[in-house]
Scaffold this motif. Structure first.
Motif, mmCIF file in Angstrom:
data_model
loop_
_atom_site.group_PDB
_atom_site.id
_atom_site.type_symbol
_atom_site.label_atom_id
_atom_site.label_comp_id
_atom_site.label_asym_id
_atom_site.label_seq_id
_atom_site.Cartn_x
_atom_site.Cartn_y
_atom_site.Cartn_z
ATOM 1 N N VAL A 136 -2.251 3.311 12.967
ATOM 2 C CA VAL A 136 -3.519 3.653 13.619
ATOM 3 C C VAL A 136 -4.629 2.721 13.132
ATOM 4 O O VAL A 136 -5.436 2.219 13.924
ATOM 5 N N ILE A 137 -4.659 2.484 11.823
ATOM 6 C CA ILE A 137 -5.674 1.604 11.236
ATOM 7 C C ILE A 137 -5.553 0.193 11.797
ATOM 8 O O ILE A 137 -6.555 -0.459 12.122
ATOM 9 N N LEU A 138 -4.327 -0.297 11.931
ATOM 10 C CA LEU A 138 -4.110 -1.661 12.411
ATOM 11 C C LEU A 138 -4.604 -1.825 13.848
ATOM 12 O O LEU A 138 -5.207 -2.844 14.204
ATOM 13 N N LYS A 139 -4.376 -0.816 14.669
ATOM 14 C CA LYS A 139 -4.878 -0.869 16.047
ATOM 15 C C LYS A 139 -6.404 -0.839 16.064
ATOM 16 O O LYS A 139 -7.036 -1.457 16.921
ATOM 17 N N LEU A 168 0.864 -1.189 0.000
ATOM 18 C CA LEU A 168 0.000 0.000 0.000
ATOM 19 C C LEU A 168 0.899 1.237 0.000
ATOM 20 O O LEU A 168 1.150 1.841 1.038
ATOM 21 N N GLN A 169 1.375 1.623 -1.156
ATOM 22 C CA GLN A 169 2.359 2.703 -1.245
ATOM 23 C C GLN A 169 1.787 4.077 -0.920
ATOM 24 O O GLN A 169 2.519 4.969 -0.495
ATOM 25 N N ASN A 170 0.495 4.258 -1.113
ATOM 26 C CA ASN A 170 -0.091 5.588 -0.926
ATOM 27 C C ASN A 170 -0.576 5.847 0.494
ATOM 28 O O ASN A 170 -1.195 6.878 0.762
ATOM 29 N N ILE A 171 -0.307 4.912 1.393
ATOM 30 C CA ILE A 171 -0.724 5.073 2.786
ATOM 31 C C ILE A 171 0.512 5.187 3.658
ATOM 32 O O ILE A 171 1.413 4.353 3.582
ATOM 33 N N LEU A 185 -6.742 10.225 7.706
ATOM 34 C CA LEU A 185 -7.168 8.942 8.263
ATOM 35 C C LEU A 185 -8.545 8.563 7.730
ATOM 36 O O LEU A 185 -8.801 7.396 7.409
ATOM 37 N N MET A 186 -9.432 9.540 7.626
ATOM 38 C CA MET A 186 -10.761 9.286 7.074
ATOM 39 C C MET A 186 -10.667 8.787 5.633
ATOM 40 O O MET A 186 -11.356 7.830 5.241
ATOM 41 N N ILE A 187 -9.810 9.422 4.837
ATOM 42 C CA ILE A 187 -9.647 9.024 3.437
ATOM 43 C C ILE A 187 -9.112 7.598 3.349
ATOM 44 O O ILE A 187 -9.603 6.777 2.563
ATOM 45 N N VAL A 188 -8.109 7.284 4.167
ATOM 46 C CA VAL A 188 -7.523 5.939 4.165
ATOM 47 C C VAL A 188 -8.555 4.905 4.607
ATOM 48 O O VAL A 188 -8.683 3.834 4.000
ATOM 49 N N GLU A 234 -17.566 1.813 8.932
ATOM 50 C CA GLU A 234 -17.952 2.372 10.230
ATOM 51 C C GLU A 234 -17.034 3.522 10.624
ATOM 52 O O GLU A 234 -17.486 4.594 11.039
ATOM 53 N N LEU A 235 -15.732 3.322 10.465
ATOM 54 C CA LEU A 235 -14.752 4.336 10.848
ATOM 55 C C LEU A 235 -14.820 5.546 9.926
ATOM 56 O O LEU A 235 -14.847 6.696 10.386
ATOM 57 N N SER A 236 -14.850 5.325 8.626
ATOM 58 C CA SER A 236 -14.859 6.453 7.688
ATOM 59 C C SER A 236 -16.136 7.272 7.820
ATOM 60 O O SER A 236 -16.113 8.499 7.744
ATOM 61 N N GLU A 237 -17.260 6.605 8.055
ATOM 62 C CA GLU A 237 -18.524 7.331 8.209
ATOM 63 C C GLU A 237 -18.518 8.178 9.475
ATOM 64 O O GLU A 237 -18.984 9.320 9.471
ATOM 65 N N ARG A 238 -17.967 7.628 10.563
ATOM 66 C CA ARG A 238 -17.906 8.381 11.818
ATOM 67 C C ARG A 238 -17.029 9.624 11.662
ATOM 68 O O ARG A 238 -17.393 10.719 12.109
#
Length: 608
Positions: free
Chosen positions: A208-211, A198-201, A231-234, A242-246
């Motif tokens: 943070v995402i993994l946790k 995932l080169q663009n992340i 973080l929202m975009i990723v 759930e995370l992106s919507e929040r």
């Protein structure tokens, strides 16, 4: 227990094993274990049982509160099959049906499925905290029997690897589920390891995402707003809905001022992502209302062509068509660094290059809504990038506007009035006051444009909204309509609004004013006379909006809404930092609407 005894003795001994006998026995046992609160219900049941007994045996039993049930004289009820269809219907006591209905309601309220059985309420215990903790510990588990995934993130210079369990990734994210389904297991000793790149992340964001994947927790305490936005975009790209919507709702509902401040970054970052629907609506509404947030930003020429095309398609873009033309030309030339700086040095090939670059944009401009003077001044120098028929029709329209043309004519954009409070004549007078003109400008030679940055009826009347939206703007006009009157009050601030400052601001260029709605007659102009106390930026930004002088013109609310609590004021009773009062009364008031404009020259340069 007397009632049960009566019922029992109403039956013969040989009927003790009958159905009614069994039910009576159950009732007796049940009553022995019940508290007094249920007694009245079972007494009612007993009374009905007595009634049933009398009907079955033909005997009459005396009870403390018997039912007055009348039988038909001369009729004997037996267990034989008789034809009762011709008999008159028995008449019950008037209260019988009512008591039976109340009994039914009482037993229903107790959730009793039968007269002798009570259902138990189900209980569910949830232990999500412990579950989250256990899964977080699983992140460090590298047992051999687990199929592990090696995730390589970030650009080459910052490349970093993370490991995770394939089963967890599959069930937590549809994105990883699809990726893992398409992967081929590596050869060699690491046959149970698969790799995703995932080169663009960035490594920071993926950690943070993994946790979140394992623990379901996101801690943003040490993140700046821009990082949270990324973080929202990723999260959206990796399909953690759930995370992106929040996070999306957090930005739209709580971070609108930040989104506007960094609008070009926001637009570029999220434009291609069509799943963030709330953010998409916010973008479109904002760009239509405040197009110069992107047109005049330093990053404008870096936006994607598809983004610019999307903007040009908006029918409610609040900007003149001639200015849209200017911005399109600016963007197109910036994409071709080899074009000469001076237009007179351009060759035909240079014009073809620009035309090719803008081939998706040019058809979206409303050419026939551009004024004649702007066509000759702005469009004519670049006429070679237009189709020949279009340019001929445009020239014809200048001289013969009623003659039919062959080119497609797009409908005009829906442009709102620049203000719902001021009319053009009042705006011209304010422009004249800014320049200390003895003779007022006219609408033709007015050098200034009032560009709306806030309108209470659209953006809200909270004092905090004023500071968040207007922060950093210089040369601003604030105008407000006083509720219950025809008065308009306002002020001009040449300095930048600063929501982080609490202090008096010094200037000798500010002034306050008032109009009667719709008129310039009887207008009042009051210039600052004590420059050390021209404006005050208040630290309680949840209560105070703009404040000119002490109380000479102040918008205030202690209920978070300038329209509600009559705390705003225009008074010189205690302070005299301005020449004269702009209202004939010192009474506090609320407003019906207010607007804030930034004043710019029509050549798009800030005034000095």
């Amino acid at each position: 227990m007397n009632t049960i005894w009566v019922i029992k003795n109403a039956y013969k001994k040989e009927n003790k094993d009958s159905e009614i006998g069994i039910q009576i026995k159950k009732a007796e046992n049940f009553l022995a274990n019940q508290n007094h609160s249920l007694g009245s219900i079972w007494k009612s049941i007993s009374r009905i049982s007595v009634h049933w007994s009398e009907e079955s045996t033909g005997t009459t039993t005396t009870t403390p509160t018997p039912f007055n049930y009348q039988t038909h004289p001369g009729t004997i009820y037996t267990s034989q099959l008789l034809n009762y269809s011709r008999l008159p219907k028995p008449k019950n006591e008037e209260n019988f049906e009512k008591e039976l209905e109340e009994l039914t309601k009482s037993t229903s309220a107790l959730n009793v499925s039968s007269p002798f059985q009570i259902q138990k309420k189900k209980m569910i215990f949830k232990f999500f905290d412990k579950l989250s903790q256990d899964f977080s510990e699983l992140l460090d588990d590298k047992e051999e029997n687990n199929v592990m995934v090696l995730i390589v993130v970030d650009k080459e210079q910052n490349k970093q690897s993370f490991t995770a369990h394939s089963a967890i990734l599959r069930y937590r994210s549809s994105y990883f589920n699809k990726e893992l389904s398409n992967l081929i297991t590596l050869d060699g000793d690491n046959t149970n390891i698969k790799t995703i790149t995932l080169q663009n992340i960035s490594a920071q964001l993926f950690e943070v995402i993994l946790k979140y994947i394992y623990g379901g927790i996101i801690n943003t305490d040490n993140m700046d707003t821009k990082t949270i936005f990324k973080l929202m975009i990723v999260a959206n790209e990796l399909e953690f809905e759930e995370l992106s919507e929040r996070l999306e709702n957090h930005f739209v509902e709580s971070k609108a001022p930040w989104l506007r401040t960094y609008f070009t970054f926001v637009y570029n970052s999220s434009f291609e992502n069509n799943k963030l629907k709330n953010l998409e609506k916010f973008r479109n509404d904002t760009i239509a209302k405040y197009p110069n947030l992107i047109f005049e930003s330093a990053e404008f020429t870096s936006i994607r062509e598809s983004a610019l095309v999307s903007i040009l398609k908006l029918n409610d873009l609040q900007v003149k068509e001639s200015e849209i033309w200017d911005h399109v030309i600016k963007w197109g030339t910036a994409q071709n660094s080899t074009l000469p700086e001076k237009l007179e040095e351009w060759s035909d090939e240079n014009f073809i290059t620009l035309k090719t670059t803008l081939q998706q944009c040019l058809p979206l401009i409303r050419y026939f809504q551009i004024s004649n003077s702007d066509v000759m001044e702005k469009v004519e120098p670049y006429n070679k990038i237009l189709d020949e028929q279009l340019w001929n029709d445009l020239k014809q329209h200048l001289t013969l506007p009623d003659r039919p043309i062959k080119s497609i004519v797009l409908p005009p954009r829906v442009i709102e009035l620049f203000s719902t409070i001021l009319n053009e004549e009042q705006a011209v007078m304010i422009s004249s006051w800014i320049d200390h003109r003895r003779v007022n400008y006219s609408s033709i030679n007015n050098p200034y444009e009032f560009r709306l940055i806030l309108r209470g009826s659209k953006d809200g009347f909270s004092p905090r909204t004023f500071w968040n939206v207007c922060d950093g703007y210089v040369n601003t006009i604030v105008v407000a309509k006083v509720k219950g009157t025809d008065e308009i009050v306002g002020g001009f601030n040449p300095l930048a609004w600063d929501k982080k400052t609490t202090e008096w601001k010094k200037t000798n260029k500010s002034f306050i004013f008032s109009f009667k709605e719709g008129y310039i007659q009887n207008s009042i102009l009051s210039r600052v006379k004590d420059k050390d106390y021209a404006l005050f930026y208040h630290y309680i930004s949840d209560c105070y909006g703009p404040k000119f002088g002490g109380d000479e013109f102040r918008l205030e609310s202690w209920v978070n809404d300038f329209t509600l609590d009559k705390q705003s004021v225009c008074s010189s009773a205690f302070f005299n930092h301005y020449e004269k009062p702009i209202r004939s009364t010192s009474e506090k008031f609320s407003i019906t609407d207010y607007e804030v404009f930034t004043v710019i020259t029509k050549s798009s340069c800030s005034i000095s």
